[in-house]
Design a protein around this motif. Structure first.
Motif, PDB file in Angstrom:
ATOM      1  N   VAL A 125      62.277  25.236  49.302  1.00 16.81           N
ATOM      2  CA  VAL A 125      61.318  24.715  48.325  1.00 16.81           C
ATOM      3  C   VAL A 125      61.977  23.557  47.593  1.00 16.81           C
ATOM      4  O   VAL A 125      63.159  23.625  47.257  1.00 16.81           O
ATOM      5  CB  VAL A 125      60.923  25.815  47.314  1.00 16.81           C
ATOM      6  N   LEU A 126      61.214  22.478  47.370  1.00 15.66           N
ATOM      7  CA  LEU A 126      61.769  21.321  46.668  1.00 15.66           C
ATOM      8  C   LEU A 126      60.810  20.908  45.562  1.00 15.66           C
ATOM      9  O   LEU A 126      59.595  20.872  45.767  1.00 15.66           O
ATOM     10  CB  LEU A 126      61.962  20.144  47.631  1.00 15.66           C
ATOM     11  N   SER A 127      61.365  20.595  44.387  1.00 19.75           N
ATOM     12  CA  SER A 127      60.488  20.102  43.327  1.00 19.75           C
ATOM     13  C   SER A 127      60.438  18.587  43.420  1.00 19.75           C
ATOM     14  O   SER A 127      61.465  17.921  43.467  1.00 19.75           O
ATOM     15  CB  SER A 127      61.016  20.531  41.955  1.00 19.75           C
ATOM     16  N   TRP A 128      59.236  18.047  43.491  1.00 22.34           N
ATOM     17  CA  TRP A 128      59.081  16.595  43.547  1.00 22.34           C
ATOM     18  C   TRP A 128      57.677  16.288  43.095  1.00 22.34           C
ATOM     19  O   TRP A 128      57.057  17.129  42.450  1.00 22.34           O
ATOM     20  CB  TRP A 128      59.367  16.071  44.960  1.00 22.34           C
ATOM     21  N   TYR A 129      57.143  15.090  43.457  1.00 25.22           N
ATOM     22  CA  TYR A 129      55.809  14.822  42.943  1.00 25.22           C
ATOM     23  C   TYR A 129      54.787  14.559  44.041  1.00 25.22           C
ATOM     24  O   TYR A 129      55.129  14.282  45.178  1.00 25.22           O
ATOM     25  CB  TYR A 129      55.820  13.724  41.900  1.00 25.22           C
ATOM     26  N   ALA A 130      53.551  14.686  43.617  1.00 24.92           N
ATOM     27  CA  ALA A 130      52.447  14.515  44.564  1.00 24.92           C
ATOM     28  C   ALA A 130      52.231  13.035  44.837  1.00 24.92           C
ATOM     29  O   ALA A 130      52.698  12.188  44.100  1.00 24.92           O
ATOM     30  CB  ALA A 130      51.179  15.118  43.973  1.00 24.92           C
ATOM     31  N   GLY A 131      51.519  12.738  45.899  1.00 21.81           N
ATOM     32  CA  GLY A 131      51.155  11.357  46.159  1.00 21.81           C
ATOM     33  C   GLY A 131      51.638  10.894  47.508  1.00 21.81           C
ATOM     34  O   GLY A 131      51.824  11.681  48.439  1.00 21.81           O
ATOM     35  N   SER A 132      51.872   9.565  47.588  1.00 21.27           N
ATOM     36  CA  SER A 132      52.111   8.958  48.892  1.00 21.27           C
ATOM     37  C   SER A 132      53.385   9.459  49.564  1.00 21.27           C
ATOM     38  O   SER A 132      53.441   9.568  50.782  1.00 21.27           O
ATOM     39  CB  SER A 132      52.166   7.442  48.741  1.00 21.27           C
ATOM     40  N   VAL A 133      54.416   9.763  48.750  1.00 26.53           N
ATOM     41  CA  VAL A 133      55.680  10.200  49.354  1.00 26.53           C
ATOM     42  C   VAL A 133      55.492  11.532  50.083  1.00 26.53           C
ATOM     43  O   VAL A 133      55.888  11.704  51.237  1.00 26.53           O
ATOM     44  CB  VAL A 133      56.786  10.308  48.279  1.00 26.53           C
ATOM     45  N   ALA A 134      54.842  12.478  49.381  1.00 22.02           N
ATOM     46  CA  ALA A 134      54.601  13.786  49.992  1.00 22.02           C
ATOM     47  C   ALA A 134      53.744  13.634  51.242  1.00 22.02           C
ATOM     48  O   ALA A 134      54.021  14.243  52.283  1.00 22.02           O
ATOM     49  CB  ALA A 134      53.923  14.710  48.981  1.00 22.02           C
TER      50      ALA A 134
ATOM     51  N   ASP B  57      52.550  23.792  55.500  1.00 21.37           N
ATOM     52  CA  ASP B  57      51.133  23.865  55.158  1.00 21.37           C
ATOM     53  C   ASP B  57      50.934  24.964  54.109  1.00 21.37           C
ATOM     54  O   ASP B  57      51.200  26.137  54.367  1.00 21.37           O
ATOM     55  CB  ASP B  57      50.341  24.176  56.426  1.00 21.37           C
ATOM     56  N   LEU B  58      50.489  24.561  52.913  1.00 22.11           N
ATOM     57  CA  LEU B  58      50.321  25.536  51.838  1.00 22.11           C
ATOM     58  C   LEU B  58      48.854  25.900  51.638  1.00 22.11           C
ATOM     59  O   LEU B  58      48.481  26.480  50.609  1.00 22.11           O
ATOM     60  CB  LEU B  58      50.883  24.977  50.524  1.00 22.11           C
ATOM     61  N   SER B  59      48.002  25.543  52.606  1.00 23.14           N
ATOM     62  CA  SER B  59      46.553  25.696  52.415  1.00 23.14           C
ATOM     63  C   SER B  59      46.162  27.107  52.001  1.00 23.14           C
ATOM     64  O   SER B  59      45.240  27.289  51.206  1.00 23.14           O
ATOM     65  CB  SER B  59      45.812  25.311  53.700  1.00 23.14           C
ATOM     66  N   GLU B  60      46.867  28.111  52.527  1.00 28.86           N
ATOM     67  CA  GLU B  60      46.473  29.492  52.211  1.00 28.86           C
ATOM     68  C   GLU B  60      46.531  29.790  50.707  1.00 28.86           C
ATOM     69  O   GLU B  60      45.797  30.639  50.212  1.00 28.86           O
ATOM     70  CB  GLU B  60      47.326  30.501  52.990  1.00 28.86           C
ATOM     71  N   LEU B  61      47.401  29.038  49.986  1.00 26.02           N
ATOM     72  CA  LEU B  61      47.492  29.263  48.545  1.00 26.02           C
ATOM     73  C   LEU B  61      46.317  28.628  47.799  1.00 26.02           C
ATOM     74  O   LEU B  61      46.106  28.889  46.620  1.00 26.02           O
ATOM     75  CB  LEU B  61      48.809  28.700  47.999  1.00 26.02           C
ATOM     76  N   TRP B  62      45.580  27.753  48.497  1.00 28.22           N
ATOM     77  CA  TRP B  62      44.455  27.048  47.873  1.00 28.22           C
ATOM     78  C   TRP B  62      43.120  27.726  48.202  1.00 28.22           C
ATOM     79  O   TRP B  62      42.074  27.272  47.762  1.00 28.22           O
ATOM     80  CB  TRP B  62      44.419  25.591  48.342  1.00 28.22           C
ATOM     81  N   GLU B  63      43.176  28.752  49.048  1.00 27.88           N
ATOM     82  CA  GLU B  63      41.929  29.389  49.495  1.00 27.88           C
ATOM     83  C   GLU B  63      41.808  30.781  48.902  1.00 27.88           C
ATOM     84  O   GLU B  63      42.789  31.381  48.474  1.00 27.88           O
ATOM     85  CB  GLU B  63      41.926  29.505  51.026  1.00 27.88           C
TER      86      GLU B  63
ATOM     87  N   GLN C  60      42.617  17.339  46.112  1.00 24.36           N
ATOM     88  CA  GLN C  60      42.615  16.122  46.914  1.00 24.36           C
ATOM     89  C   GLN C  60      43.986  15.451  46.884  1.00 24.36           C
ATOM     90  O   GLN C  60      44.497  14.998  47.901  1.00 24.36           O
ATOM     91  CB  GLN C  60      41.560  15.184  46.358  1.00 24.36           C
ATOM     92  N   LEU C  61      44.555  15.444  45.688  1.00 28.51           N
ATOM     93  CA  LEU C  61      45.869  14.822  45.513  1.00 28.51           C
ATOM     94  C   LEU C  61      46.942  15.559  46.314  1.00 28.51           C
ATOM     95  O   LEU C  61      47.895  14.959  46.801  1.00 28.51           O
ATOM     96  CB  LEU C  61      46.220  14.855  44.022  1.00 28.51           C
ATOM     97  N   SER C  62      46.764  16.860  46.495  1.00 30.47           N
ATOM     98  CA  SER C  62      47.773  17.675  47.171  1.00 30.47           C
ATOM     99  C   SER C  62      47.538  17.780  48.669  1.00 30.47           C
ATOM    100  O   SER C  62      48.268  18.498  49.355  1.00 30.47           O
ATOM    101  CB  SER C  62      47.790  19.082  46.572  1.00 30.47           C
ATOM    102  N   SER C  63      46.521  17.078  49.169  1.00 35.42           N
ATOM    103  CA  SER C  63      46.191  17.190  50.592  1.00 35.42           C
ATOM    104  C   SER C  63      46.803  16.063  51.395  1.00 35.42           C
ATOM    105  O   SER C  63      46.974  14.956  50.893  1.00 35.42           O
ATOM    106  CB  SER C  63      44.672  17.154  50.787  1.00 35.42           C
ATOM    107  N   ASP C  64      47.125  16.369  52.654  1.00 40.08           N
ATOM    108  CA  ASP C  64      47.638  15.312  53.522  1.00 40.08           C
ATOM    109  C   ASP C  64      46.480  14.662  54.279  1.00 40.08           C
ATOM    110  O   ASP C  64      45.315  14.958  54.032  1.00 40.08           O
ATOM    111  CB  ASP C  64      48.716  15.855  54.466  1.00 40.08           C
ATOM    112  N   ASP C  65      46.811  13.779  55.216  1.00 40.76           N
ATOM    113  CA  ASP C  65      45.766  13.028  55.921  1.00 40.76           C
ATOM    114  C   ASP C  65      44.875  13.924  56.771  1.00 40.76           C
ATOM    115  O   ASP C  65      43.750  13.565  57.085  1.00 40.76           O
ATOM    116  CB  ASP C  65      46.406  11.943  56.798  1.00 40.76           C
TER     117      ASP C  65
END
Lengths: 433, 287
Positions: free
Chosen positions: A103-112, A123-129, A143-148
């Protein structure tokens, strides 16, 4: 770089360490391939690589991890804290190593998103459902936490807002009011300057990225969030008429900045604000950590609307966690992230880290928060669009081009056309590289 | 010469292996990385000499190169001249000389980062430098030393020289101890002026120290990083960018490791050219 770690001795130390790390990094050329996924659903002990190296947030996280380890749901946590700048430099090494931190602490956005597109993030989707810890987080955050591909690869736990900060008592003393329109804002600046006060504080010496704060917000006001995101993604040009229009508004502000802004880092620039020599400071809520006395006197307003037809937008950099796709103990990761993102821990982190950050979970009781934080929360809840910050919406490489262009612009605003043309040339190199 | 026992060789192999693994191997790797496009993720992509071509057209690199030339000359020249003058002045034993020597050497014990932070305070808009100018009635000269692109690099240079000249002084003091005083006395008896004695008698005897000072100065000026990073981080708008700071910025802030390595290779080549050139010349004159 809307991070809170700035020019501290630690930053330099980390710089020195990172320089030494050239050797180590270089040694990884042949071994640093990202092949060979060894996904597992184990529940063993995991490693948490932490970039929140400032004393208070670090202490808060240490306390949270300690509590977790006393009675762990999954595997125990080993927390390593690394100075932010060193973490930034080594992040790719962490993620591509054969035995990455889980696990790494960092920020959301283009880098992630960029790392996710290379298959490095879990893939952390299960934590969002369903009953997942993040299932009730706002859609903007999702939306911010989602990839392409539409998967969630980030777990946001706190965020903060940007605004024009000022001291209520000073405004009262000077007999001025909070402006509600752009024209009022400019005439307020004019009035303050007439009284011998620098209307706008700023600190650009070792924190030139602060100049992007005004650029971002003016672009949001003049061209809107959609254009701003596209601009930073390379779909528009920095010498386009739209950006030139933004710079016309920016140029109006130039005479009102503290003339010493080139010599101050952002933290130094808080001092004249506190002393009443400067009146207002566009900054992130992290500024409150530097206002230790009369914290209740600190207030903020959002930069006034310029074009009413543009949907409202604010900057709200979001911090949180992502996990390595190659973690051998996926279940432990999910358990730990569920713990860190749940309301109780979010609240505890915000209070123990003494920050003005906002919780991402709607279930956190905000009644204990200061009026300032509640006002920030309201601002972000009411705005239509949220952006991050220049570097988080683009890249650290594009940020350096903005730093050069904007600091130069503030020194020589009449050269704006040449500066924007040079900026576009430099930005193109970043996009094409 | 006594034969070295094999066991000693075996022990020596340990540091050799460490050196190879942790210094030479990564260094060689960085040559390879300079020919690639790599952001640390995945395999580096071979691009030939493209990074070097891009460097040639990169205005920030050119600026850094020009700044570095200024830095080598300014930093090297000023610290050597001042260091040598101090050594000559403090060479002869007299009362209090030990105090002066230690006082002048003292800045050297601070790290460059601390020196940088300290001078940043001196250069602050309401700092001591401007304060002193104000007291002297030179208010017009007051400036934001580190925020003005026309003064920033020189301001950093002054701080670096302030720290370095004590070190050079100590090197020359050691060198002057090896100078035979009878030669100078003989020359004085023969009617040589002070100037002649210094250039013709003392200087030739300092050749060994000069070689050391030259190598130290060139290497120190090419590797200068911390003090610039502490004071300006290469700003305002790249006016204090040196090759080392630009290398750091590209490699570690923007994580463009191929391009950063290309800059590192240029720094390496410059250092090697200077030093080999000088050593070759020095050994020729010794023969």
């Amino acid at each position: 770089m809307a991070t809170k770690t700035e020019l501290t001795r630690r930053t330099f130390l980390s710089g020195a360490v990172a320089l030494g790390g050239v050797a180590a990094l270089a040694g990884c050329v042949t071994s640093g391939s990202s092949g060979g996924s060894t996904k597992g659903s184990g529940t063993g002990a995991i490693v948490f690589q932490n970039s929140e190296s400032d004393p208070d947030p670090k202490a808060a996280l240490t306390a949270l991890v300690k509590e977790y380890n006393a009675n762990p749901v999954g595997g125990k946590i080993t927390m390593n804290t690394v100075a932010t700048e060193q973490f930034r430099a080594q992040l790719s090494t962490y993620l591509t190593s054969s035995n990455p931190p889980d696990v790494l602490s960092w920020y959301a956005g283009s880098v992630a998103r960029d790392y996710a597109s290379k298959g490095l993030l879990l893939d952390l989707s299960e934590l969002w459902e369903g009953k997942g810890v993040a299932s009730k987080f706002s859609t903007a955050l999702k939306q911010l936490s989602s990839d392409d591909k539409g998967r969630q690869i980030f777990m946001p736990t706190d965020y903060y807002w940007w605004g024009v900060f000022y001291f209520k008592s000073n405004f009262k003393k000077w007999g001025v009011e909070v402006p509600t329109t752009w024209d009022e804002f400019i005439s307020l600046c004019d009035k303050l300057k007439g009284q011998g006060i620098n209307p706008l504080a700023q600190g650009l010496s070792t924190t030139p990225w602060m100049a992007s704060g005004w650029f971002d917000i003016l672009d949001l006001r003049v061209n809107g969030a959609q254009f701003h995101r596209e601009l930073l993604a390379g779909k528009h040009s920095f010498d386009s008429p739209e950006v030139k229009k933004v710079m016309k508004y920016y140029a109006q502000l130039v005479p009102y900045f503290d003339p010493n802004m080139g010599s101050y880092a952002w933290q130094d620039a808080v001092t004249p604000l506190v002393q009443g020599k400067d009146a207002m400071y566009l900054a992130g809520a992290f500024i409150s950590e530097n206002v230790t006395q009369n914290a209740d006197d600190l207030d903020f307003f959002s930069v006034p609307v310029i074009d009413k037809s543009i949907p409202s937008a604010e900057e709200a950099p979001t911090d949180g966690y992502f996990a390595s796709a190659h973690s051998k103990n996926k279940q432990s990761v999910m358990d730990f992230l569920t713990y860190m993102a749940s309301p109780k821990q979010q609240e505890e982190f915000i209070q123990k880290s003494k920050s003005s950050n906002l919780p991402t979970s709607p279930d956190v009781s905000t009644s204990n928060f200061s009026p300032l934080v509640q006002k920030g929360l309201k601002l972000l809840n009411e705005t239509k669009e949220i952006t991050q910050f220049f570097n988080r919406d683009s890249s650290d490489a594009l940020q350096t081009t903005a730093d050069t262009a904007l600091v130069k612009f503030l020194a020589t605003p009449k050269d704006v056309d040449q500066i924007l043309a040079d900026w576009q040339t430099a930005a193109k190199k970043v996009w094409n590289s | 010469m006594r034969r070295v026992p094999p066991l000693i060789w075996a022990f020596l192999l340990v540091p050799l292996a460490m050196e190879l693994a942790f210094v030479f191997w990564p260094a060689i790797n960085s040559f390879y990385i300079s020919l690639t496009k790599w952001n640390g993720v995945g395999a580096p992509e071979y691009v030939g000499l493209k990074n070097f071509q891009n460097l040639a057209a990169d205005p920030i690199f050119i600026q850094a190169l020009v700044n570095n030339v200024y830095w080598v000359i300014g930093f090297g020249g000023a610290s050597v001249v001042i260091g040598m003058l101090l050594a000559l002045a403090l060479n002869k034993p007299r009362r209090g000389v030990g105090f002066y020597r230690s006082a002048i050497y003292l800045p050297m014990v601070f790290s460059l980062t601390v020196t940088g932070l300290f001078w940043r305070l001196l250069y602050a808009p309401s700092g001591s430098v401007n304060g002193l100018l104000g007291l002297l009635g030179l208010g017009d000269w007051q400036k934001q030393w580190l925020a003005d692109p026309s003064t920033a690099l020189t301001a950093v240079l002054v701080a670096a020289v302030w720290r370095q000249c004590g070190y050079i002084m100590v090197l020359y003091l050691a060198g002057l101890k090896g100078v035979d005083p009878t030669l100078e006395e003989a020359a004085a008896v023969d009617g040589a002026s002070r100037w002649q004695r210094f250039w013709r008698i003392v200087m030739p005897q300092l050749r060994g120290v000069n070689a050391v000072v030259f190598a130290v100065t060139v290497i120190d000026s090419l590797r200068t990083f911390d003090i610039v990073w502490a004071m300006t981080q290469g700003g305002p708008y790249n006016s204090t960018q040196l090759l080392s700071t630009y290398m750091y910025q590209t490699a570690f802030t923007t994580v463009n490791l191929g391009y950063g390595s290309a800059i590192a290779v240029v720094i390496f080549l410059l250092a090697i050219v200077f030093i080999i050139g000088y050593l070759a010349r020095a050994s020729k004159t010794e023969d």
